[in-house]
Design a protein around this motif. Structure first.
Motif, mmCIF file in Angstrom:
data_model
loop_
_atom_site.group_PDB
_atom_site.id
_atom_site.type_symbol
_atom_site.label_atom_id
_atom_site.label_comp_id
_atom_site.label_asym_id
_atom_site.label_seq_id
_atom_site.Cartn_x
_atom_site.Cartn_y
_atom_site.Cartn_z
ATOM 1 N N TRP A 167 36.830 41.929 39.767
ATOM 2 C CA TRP A 167 35.461 41.436 39.789
ATOM 3 C C TRP A 167 34.543 42.564 40.221
ATOM 4 C CZ3 TRP A 167 36.665 36.327 42.870
ATOM 5 C CH2 TRP A 167 37.328 35.440 42.015
ATOM 6 N N SER A 178 44.548 34.442 24.971
ATOM 7 C CA SER A 178 43.155 34.415 24.537
ATOM 8 C C SER A 178 42.485 35.733 24.879
ATOM 9 C CB SER A 178 42.409 33.267 25.201
ATOM 10 O OG SER A 178 42.450 33.420 26.594
ATOM 11 N N SER A 179 43.196 36.580 25.625
ATOM 12 C CA SER A 179 42.625 37.871 25.989
ATOM 13 C C SER A 179 43.738 38.902 25.941
ATOM 14 C CB SER A 179 42.046 37.799 27.402
ATOM 15 O OG SER A 179 41.774 39.095 27.869
ATOM 16 N N VAL A 180 43.371 40.109 25.530
ATOM 17 C CA VAL A 180 44.402 41.149 25.471
ATOM 18 C C VAL A 180 44.482 41.925 26.786
ATOM 19 C CG1 VAL A 180 44.329 41.443 22.981
ATOM 20 C CG2 VAL A 180 42.734 42.727 24.398
ATOM 21 N N GLN A 181 43.601 41.602 27.731
ATOM 22 C CA GLN A 181 43.698 42.269 29.026
ATOM 23 C C GLN A 181 44.899 41.725 29.774
ATOM 24 O OE1 GLN A 181 40.276 42.837 31.481
ATOM 25 N NE2 GLN A 181 38.861 42.527 29.786
ATOM 26 N N PRO A 198 39.212 37.973 30.600
ATOM 27 C CA PRO A 198 40.513 37.371 30.903
ATOM 28 C C PRO A 198 40.313 36.055 31.647
ATOM 29 C CG PRO A 198 40.060 39.171 32.404
ATOM 30 C CD PRO A 198 38.941 39.145 31.424
ATOM 31 N N PRO A 199 41.369 35.269 31.778
ATOM 32 C CA PRO A 199 41.223 34.006 32.512
ATOM 33 C C PRO A 199 40.630 34.245 33.903
ATOM 34 C CG PRO A 199 43.368 34.127 31.468
ATOM 35 C CD PRO A 199 42.724 35.467 31.271
ATOM 36 N N LEU A 200 39.861 33.275 34.366
ATOM 37 C CA LEU A 200 39.254 33.356 35.701
ATOM 38 C C LEU A 200 40.269 32.831 36.706
ATOM 39 C CD1 LEU A 200 36.956 33.626 37.749
ATOM 40 C CD2 LEU A 200 36.010 31.483 36.876
ATOM 41 N N ALA A 201 40.807 33.734 37.521
ATOM 42 C CA ALA A 201 41.825 33.339 38.498
ATOM 43 C C ALA A 201 41.190 33.208 39.867
ATOM 44 C CB ALA A 201 42.941 34.382 38.526
ATOM 45 N N GLY A 226 46.705 40.601 33.025
ATOM 46 C CA GLY A 226 46.396 40.163 34.381
ATOM 47 C C GLY A 226 44.932 39.846 34.552
ATOM 48 N N PRO A 227 44.586 39.262 35.692
ATOM 49 C CA PRO A 227 43.186 38.923 35.938
ATOM 50 C C PRO A 227 42.359 40.196 36.104
ATOM 51 C CG PRO A 227 44.508 38.496 37.885
ATOM 52 C CD PRO A 227 45.462 38.912 36.809
ATOM 53 N N ALA A 228 41.128 40.157 35.639
ATOM 54 C CA ALA A 228 40.269 41.337 35.711
ATOM 55 C C ALA A 228 39.733 41.516 37.124
ATOM 56 C CB ALA A 228 39.106 41.180 34.754
ATOM 57 N N ARG A 283 38.857 29.314 32.195
ATOM 58 C CA ARG A 283 38.635 30.236 31.098
ATOM 59 C C ARG A 283 37.167 30.251 30.685
ATOM 60 N NH1 ARG A 283 42.868 31.705 27.917
ATOM 61 N NH2 ARG A 283 44.054 29.855 28.387
#
Lengths: 103, 473
Positions: free
Chosen positions: A67, A58-61, B276-279, A63-65, B76
């Motif tokens: 914060w 659902s995202s092209v990024q 992106p997913p919230l981890a 890994g987790p972004a 998400r």
């Protein structure tokens, strides 16, 4: 797993147009039905690929972004913020009057 | 005639107390001039990308843990699409099928009700609309992008009263956690209520009506009561309930239709490709848990068990986080929590005003502890303590200085009282003889005379002791 997509008809186009706040003429709606139908058919072909072992993207990024820290930074000036407003009043964006109905 | 029960589920939107917005670095301060805390991200300008505020995540997790939710390792953000003047992007960033927290509960002590929490999710607030300026409405986007948590309960509440207790309990939890300032008037704590009725004994839920944005606890109760009565009248008359969204008209005291199901919005949720997913890993959750302040119910229990307060006093001392902190600090400094609580209840609280997370306390914990210590030392009477408190209010003065300046310490001094007692005994020789001869009721007469001379400011204990000694009783 291949998914059989629904067949588009005029009522779907009218519904989506309403949600998108678009006024379509009858001709435009019919043309759109054919065009969107063709696009969906293409997607249907894509869905014939077996993706049962693939995680949805659902995202092209990757890994987790990272914060952001909760630190204030200057944004736009009041003038810049309103620069492109078609109409303004009392320091705000002026819009045709409406009654609060909420989302 | 069938009797009905009311079934209520509540959705609470609570603003998270961060300095900056959830996806951009603009300030969240309330009350700034319109459109002065905005940037390309919260204005929805092309090409701007959201970056998540880590502190907002921490506060959201803190809130979710406090209502017993489990935290998903991955969730998400989704776009909720609709058009409204205060929504510049044409969509709200929210969470839909994968909220970050779920399956919690809130227990209501008075109602004895266990209310399940379905989910807690993060989202951004919309802007604010100002109406009634000529033919236009004015949009202020300072609030757009403010971080919110939405806390959704299961339909477990059975009366307007329970709904109000649930909201107060939740508001207190968030207030004590430092997550939200509990300010309904400023819109930082908002509530929507899903209300339906069903015949008593029926399992199936009735058709529900959603009551929107009711901005006080009293209105929540009134709106729900009114709505349940309206639905009962419709059913009793043989009608059917329409699934719709209704607003509360506080002037008329009625609910009114905003939107029927036919017009219900299709939000076309989809995952936000910009985020992106919230981890949220276990280490983060453990850290948030460790850093969370004590919950109001735990504080009450501790005040009762360890500080020996009555349940009522414990309740009163935990009505606000700052009051609780003040009470605890004064108790620690003075040593007798029960006496501190009594004095706070009888004197201090009537002078306390609160606004959100802040409270105006008339004196410091140190001053209060010192006043009570002066009573302990016999330097002033209980009555004088109240006067000293009144003089200390709003000043940084020391209790001892106030007592000295007012000349109070003199009349509670045993030597000064003894001189006074001797004078009174000499002036009333007949009563003194009768008292010595056994007419005990006259003891009160002498105490009364001393009190009269000292305008009630003498320590009763000291007066008793001195009288007995002087009269040889």
């Amino acid at each position: 797993m291949p998914v059989a997509l629904m067949k588009l008809d005029l009522s779907h186009i009218e519904h989506v147009a309403k949600l998108a706040s678009l006024s379509l003429t009858r001709e435009e709606a019919e043309a759109m039905t054919a065009e969107l139908g063709a696009i969906l058919k293409h997607v249907e072909e894509l869905s014939s690929v077996d993706t049962s072992n693939v995680t949805p993207t659902s995202s092209v990024q990757l890994g987790p972004a990272a914060w952001r820290r909760d630190e204030e930074r200057p944004g736009l000036s009041h003038e810049e913020a309103l620069a492109q407003a078609p109409r303004q009043a009392d320091g705000g964006f002026a819009v045709p009057g409406f009654v609060e109905g909420g989302s | 005639m069938a009797s009905y029960e009311t079934v209520i589920g509540l959705e609470v939107h609570a603003q998270l107390l961060t300095r900056t917005k959830v996806f951009c670095a603009c300030s969240t301060a309330f009350g700034a001039p319109p459109n002065t805390h905005v940037c390309p991200v919260c204005l929805g300008l092309p090409g701007a990308l959201p970056v998540l505020n880590g502190d907002a995540v921490a506060l959201a997790v803190r809130a979710a843990l406090a209502v017993g939710c489990s935290i998903r390792a991955a969730s998400r953000f989704a776009r909720k699409n609709y058009f409204y003047p205060d929504l510049p992007k044409g969509y709200q960033i929210s969470q839909f099928d994968e909220p970050f927290a779920e399956h919690g509960h809130v227990d209501l002590e008075a109602a004895g009700r266990h209310v399940r929490i379905l989910r807690v999710h993060m989202e951004e607030d919309a802007g604010k609309n100002i109406h009634g300026r000529g033919g236009d409405s004015i949009v202020d986007l300072n609030r757009a992008g403010t971080p919110l948590v939405e806390i959704v309960s299961e339909p477990d509440l059975r009366s307007a009263n329970e709904a109000a207790e649930y909201l107060r309990t939740l508001r207190d939890i968030l207030l004590f956690l430092g997550v939200n300032d509990g300010n309904l008037e400023e819109g930082s704590f908002r509530c929507d209520a899903n209300v339906s009725i069903r015949p008593v004994g029926e399992e199936k839920l009735g058709t529900r009506v959603e009551l929107k944005n009711i901005n006080s606890f009293r209105f929540v109760e009134k709106a729900i009561e009114h709505e349940a009565a309206r639905q009962e009248a419709v059913l009793t008359a043989g009608g059917r309930i329409t699934q719709e969204t209704r607003g509360w008209d506080e002037k008329k005291g009625t609910t009114f239709s905003l939107r029927s199901k036919e017009e219900a919005q299709d939000y076309r949720y989809f995952p936000d490709p910009d985020l992106p997913p919230l981890a949220i890993d276990e280490v983060f959750v453990a850290r948030v848990r460790a850093e969370s302040p004590e919950l109001p119910r735990d504080k009450r229990a501790r005040f009762a068990a360890e500080l020996h307060l009555t349940p009522y006093a414990a309740e009163v001392m935990t009505q606000h986080p700052r009051v609780a902190a003040f009470f605890e600090e004064a108790s620690m400094l003075h040593g007798d929590a029960v006496r501190v609580a009594n004095f706070v209840q009888s004197e201090v609280l009537r002078d306390v005003t609160t606004h959100g997370l802040t409270a105006n306390l008339p004196i410091s914990a140190r001053q209060l502890a010192d006043v009570l210590a002066l009573v302990d030392a016999g330097k002033i009477s209980g009555k004088q303590a109240k006067e000293v408190y009144a003089k200390l209010r709003g000043t940084g003065a020391s209790a001892a200085d106030v007592v000295a300046e007012a000349g109070m310490a003199v009349v509670s001094d045993a030597g000064a009282i003894e001189a006074l007692v001797r004078r009174i005994v000499e002036a009333n020789p007949r009563q003194a003889e009768q008292l010595k001869a056994g007419k005990a009721t006259l003891f009160g007469f002498f105490v009364g005379q001393v009190m009269k001379e000292t305008k009630g400011s003498a320590s009763p204990q000291v007066v008793n002791d001195v009288l007995k000694r002087v009269l040889g009783l």
